[in-house]
Design a protein around this motif. Structure first.
Motif, PDB file in Angstrom:
ATOM      1  N   VAL A   1       3.704   1.568 -13.875  1.00 38.11           N
ATOM      2  CA  VAL A   1       3.943   0.379 -13.048  1.00 38.11           C
ATOM      3  C   VAL A   1       5.318  -0.208 -13.342  1.00 38.11           C
ATOM      4  N   ARG A   2       5.662  -0.275 -14.608  1.00 36.18           N
ATOM      5  CA  ARG A   2       6.971  -0.823 -14.973  1.00 36.18           C
ATOM      6  C   ARG A   2       8.095   0.080 -14.498  1.00 36.18           C
ATOM      7  N   VAL A   3       7.910   1.393 -14.566  1.00 38.43           N
ATOM      8  CA  VAL A   3       8.921   2.322 -14.064  1.00 38.43           C
ATOM      9  C   VAL A   3       9.134   2.107 -12.566  1.00 38.43           C
ATOM     10  N   LEU A   4       8.028   1.946 -11.837  1.00 38.34           N
ATOM     11  CA  LEU A   4       8.133   1.693 -10.399  1.00 38.34           C
ATOM     12  C   LEU A   4       8.884   0.400 -10.126  1.00 38.34           C
ATOM     13  N   TRP A   5       8.549  -0.667 -10.855  1.00 45.58           N
ATOM     14  CA  TRP A   5       9.110  -1.987 -10.592  1.00 45.58           C
ATOM     15  C   TRP A   5      10.566  -2.096 -11.040  1.00 45.58           C
ATOM     16  N   ARG A   6      10.873  -1.544 -12.216  1.00 47.30           N
ATOM     17  CA  ARG A   6      12.203  -1.741 -12.804  1.00 47.30           C
ATOM     18  C   ARG A   6      13.208  -0.642 -12.452  1.00 47.30           C
ATOM     19  N   ILE A   7      12.720   0.570 -12.175  1.00 53.56           N
ATOM     20  CA  ILE A   7      13.630   1.698 -11.956  1.00 53.56           C
ATOM     21  C   ILE A   7      13.629   2.143 -10.493  1.00 53.56           C
ATOM     22  N   VAL A   8      12.450   2.451  -9.973  1.00 56.22           N
ATOM     23  CA  VAL A   8      12.366   3.083  -8.657  1.00 56.22           C
ATOM     24  C   VAL A   8      12.727   2.112  -7.530  1.00 56.22           C
ATOM     25  N   LEU A   9      12.140   0.918  -7.548  1.00 59.45           N
ATOM     26  CA  LEU A   9      12.365  -0.011  -6.434  1.00 59.45           C
ATOM     27  C   LEU A   9      13.822  -0.448  -6.293  1.00 59.45           C
ATOM     28  N   PRO A  10      14.525  -0.802  -7.378  1.00 59.93           N
ATOM     29  CA  PRO A  10      15.942  -1.169  -7.189  1.00 59.93           C
ATOM     30  C   PRO A  10      16.787  -0.040  -6.601  1.00 59.93           C
ATOM     31  N   ILE A  11      16.486   1.209  -6.958  1.00 54.00           N
ATOM     32  CA  ILE A  11      17.230   2.343  -6.421  1.00 54.00           C
ATOM     33  C   ILE A  11      16.896   2.571  -4.944  1.00 54.00           C
ATOM     34  N   SER A  12      15.696   2.174  -4.536  1.00 49.08           N
ATOM     35  CA  SER A  12      15.170   2.537  -3.220  1.00 49.08           C
ATOM     36  C   SER A  12      15.404   1.470  -2.160  1.00 49.08           C
TER      37      SER A  12
ATOM     38  N   TYR B   1       4.864   6.639  -4.307  1.00 46.75           N
ATOM     39  CA  TYR B   1       5.295   6.835  -5.693  1.00 46.75           C
ATOM     40  C   TYR B   1       4.317   7.741  -6.450  1.00 46.75           C
ATOM     41  N   ALA B   2       3.026   7.507  -6.225  1.00 43.78           N
ATOM     42  CA  ALA B   2       2.023   8.338  -6.891  1.00 43.78           C
ATOM     43  C   ALA B   2       2.119   9.788  -6.425  1.00 43.78           C
ATOM     44  N   LEU B   3       2.274  10.008  -5.122  1.00 41.69           N
ATOM     45  CA  LEU B   3       2.358  11.369  -4.602  1.00 41.69           C
ATOM     46  C   LEU B   3       3.636  12.068  -5.045  1.00 41.69           C
ATOM     47  N   SER B   4       4.712  11.318  -5.222  1.00 44.71           N
ATOM     48  CA  SER B   4       5.995  11.912  -5.568  1.00 44.71           C
ATOM     49  C   SER B   4       6.162  12.150  -7.058  1.00 44.71           C
TER      50      SER B   4
ATOM     51  N   VAL C   1       0.826  -1.215   0.000  1.00 49.80           N
ATOM     52  CA  VAL C   1       0.000   0.000   0.000  1.00 49.80           C
ATOM     53  C   VAL C   1       0.857   1.261   0.000  1.00 49.80           C
ATOM     54  N   ASP C   2       1.869   1.295   0.850  1.00 49.81           N
ATOM     55  CA  ASP C   2       2.628   2.536   1.062  1.00 49.81           C
ATOM     56  C   ASP C   2       3.537   2.888  -0.112  1.00 49.81           C
ATOM     57  N   VAL C   3       4.169   1.874  -0.731  1.00 48.48           N
ATOM     58  CA  VAL C   3       5.089   2.166  -1.834  1.00 48.48           C
ATOM     59  C   VAL C   3       4.349   2.777  -3.031  1.00 48.48           C
ATOM     60  N   PRO C   4       3.264   2.173  -3.527  1.00 52.38           N
ATOM     61  CA  PRO C   4       2.538   2.821  -4.637  1.00 52.38           C
ATOM     62  C   PRO C   4       1.973   4.187  -4.262  1.00 52.38           C
ATOM     63  N   ALA C   5       1.517   4.326  -2.993  1.00 52.46           N
ATOM     64  CA  ALA C   5       0.968   5.626  -2.581  1.00 52.46           C
ATOM     65  C   ALA C   5       2.053   6.697  -2.597  1.00 52.46           C
TER      66      ALA C   5
ATOM     67  N   PHE D   1      11.750   9.158  -2.791  1.00 52.90           N
ATOM     68  CA  PHE D   1      11.401   9.154  -4.216  1.00 52.90           C
ATOM     69  C   PHE D   1      11.583  10.535  -4.834  1.00 52.90           C
ATOM     70  N   ASP D   2      11.383  11.595  -4.037  1.00 53.48           N
ATOM     71  CA  ASP D   2      11.565  12.951  -4.558  1.00 53.48           C
ATOM     72  C   ASP D   2      12.992  13.200  -5.024  1.00 53.48           C
ATOM     73  N   GLN D   3      13.960  12.462  -4.458  1.00 55.55           N
ATOM     74  CA  GLN D   3      15.369  12.669  -4.812  1.00 55.55           C
ATOM     75  C   GLN D   3      15.767  11.947  -6.096  1.00 55.55           C
ATOM     76  N   ILE D   4      14.910  11.068  -6.601  1.00 53.14           N
ATOM     77  CA  ILE D   4      15.235  10.352  -7.839  1.00 53.14           C
ATOM     78  C   ILE D   4      15.118  11.309  -9.021  1.00 53.14           C
ATOM     79  N   PRO D   5      16.160  11.442  -9.830  1.00 50.40           N
ATOM     80  CA  PRO D   5      16.112  12.403 -10.954  1.00 50.40           C
ATOM     81  C   PRO D   5      14.961  12.102 -11.907  1.00 50.40           C
ATOM     82  N   GLY D   6      14.225  13.146 -12.261  1.00 55.47           N
ATOM     83  CA  GLY D   6      13.121  12.974 -13.197  1.00 55.47           C
ATOM     84  C   GLY D   6      13.584  12.533 -14.568  1.00 55.47           C
ATOM     85  N   GLU D   7      14.828  12.915 -14.943  1.00 61.14           N
ATOM     86  CA  GLU D   7      15.346  12.525 -16.262  1.00 61.14           C
ATOM     87  C   GLU D   7      15.455  11.009 -16.385  1.00 61.14           C
ATOM     88  N   LEU D   8      15.768  10.354 -15.285  1.00 58.61           N
ATOM     89  CA  LEU D   8      15.897   8.895 -15.310  1.00 58.61           C
ATOM     90  C   LEU D   8      14.550   8.240 -15.615  1.00 58.61           C
ATOM     91  N   LEU D   9      13.499   8.742 -15.009  1.00 60.78           N
ATOM     92  CA  LEU D   9      12.172   8.183 -15.249  1.00 60.78           C
ATOM     93  C   LEU D   9      11.652   8.568 -16.629  1.00 60.78           C
TER      94      LEU D   9
END
Length: 289
Positions: free
Chosen positions: A195-206, A105-108, A99-103, A176-184
């Motif tokens: 969803v794929r960005v969250l799974w493949r990019i954001v979660l490994p960094i986090s 990510y969506a807010l950020s 619940v918390d990770v998608p929430a 999540f706010d610190q993750i560069p927008g250019e990367l996403l």
């Protein structure tokens, strides 16, 4: 930068002596404050009940009784309550991440309409005392909206209220706010959806902050007392904290201490093993390129 003591004073022999003396005294006081209760509990469990109740108390047992630990394990049936607590803690951890990770990510990153106001309302809940939420939460889990289910004596009575944790969502969003927008944006240009960005990019960094949130969720579920006491009236389904409190009336004090020590061992080991990840996750303010 001006400080209370100048660098020149610290480099002098007298300054070094005062600095290290103060440092050693403060460190010794902190170690005593945090370690002595553990020492007292561990050694107290190995005293006989008469010595444990003696006044003034003894610092170390006059006769060691290490058999108190296996006795407490068997007489208190701690294996069953360890399993109950493990199910509650692991389930609460999994539901919170789901619940918390998608929430966060969506807010950020997705920035929904009124996202800042929603986050503000979440943070306001941190100002409410936990006792003020007991009655409405209990009413909710005894008659679940829409489904009409009663969750008493079910681990889901712990999992569902723990799912939306405002503090964890805030920690995750800040990271999540610190993750560069250019990367996403590069991932989106390659055809990746949210969803794929969250799974493949954001979660490994986090991973650091996910480790922090995971440990906070597990420790909170493991040590909670009031809420499990309300939702687990069946003694066979109670968690460690509730079961040990229920058995304290009829249990010798040394065995009770042994049970408390055994119940705290997993969380102490968890902290010692992951302390580096906890500090890294809480202090990371940016991402290294």
């Amino acid at each position: 930068m001006r400080t209370l003591v100048s660098p020149a004073q610290l480099r002098s022999p007298r300054g070094k002596a005062i600095y290290w003396t103060v440092f050693a005294v403060v460190l010794a006081l902190f170690v005593l404050a945090f370690v002595f209760p553990l020492f007292w509990a561990i050694t107290g469990a190995m005293k006989d009940p008469a010595e444990l109740a003696r006044t003034p108390p003894t610092l170390v047992p006059s006769q060691w009784h290490p058999d108190a630990y296996p006795q407490a394990w068997n007489q208190m049936e701690l294996a069953r309550y360890f399993l109950n607590t493990l199910v509650v803690a692991v389930g609460a951890w999994a539901v919170q991440l789901a619940v918390d990770v998608p929430a966060a990510y969506a807010l950020s990153k997705l920035r929904p309409v009124l996202g800042n106001k929603i986050l503000g309302l979440m943070l306001v809940t941190l100002l409410l005392p936990a006792s003020a939420l007991l009655v409405p939460t209990y009413v909710t889990i005894t008659d679940l909206p829409v489904l009409g289910a009663n969750l008493i004596n079910s681990p889901t009575a712990i999992w569902f209220p723990a799912a939306a944790n405002a503090f964890n969502i805030y920690l995750l969003k800040r990271f999540f706010d610190q993750i560069p927008g250019e990367l996403l944006e590069a991932a989106v240009l390659d055809g990746a959806g949210p969803v794929r960005v969250l799974w493949r990019i954001v979660l490994p960094i986090s991973r650091p902050i996910l480790a922090v949130v995971s440990i906070l969720a597990i420790v909170a579920a493991w040590k909670d007392f009031i809420w499990p006491l309300l939702v687990f009236p069946d003694p066979g389904k109670q968690t460690l904290s509730v079961a040990i409190a229920r058995m304290q009336i009829d249990m010798p004090l040394n065995l009770l201490l042994a049970g408390l020590v055994l119940a705290s061992v997993p969380m102490v080991l968890l902290f010692l093993f992951f302390q580096r990840h906890i500090l890294a996750g809480l202090t990371d303010g940016s991402l290294k390129g």
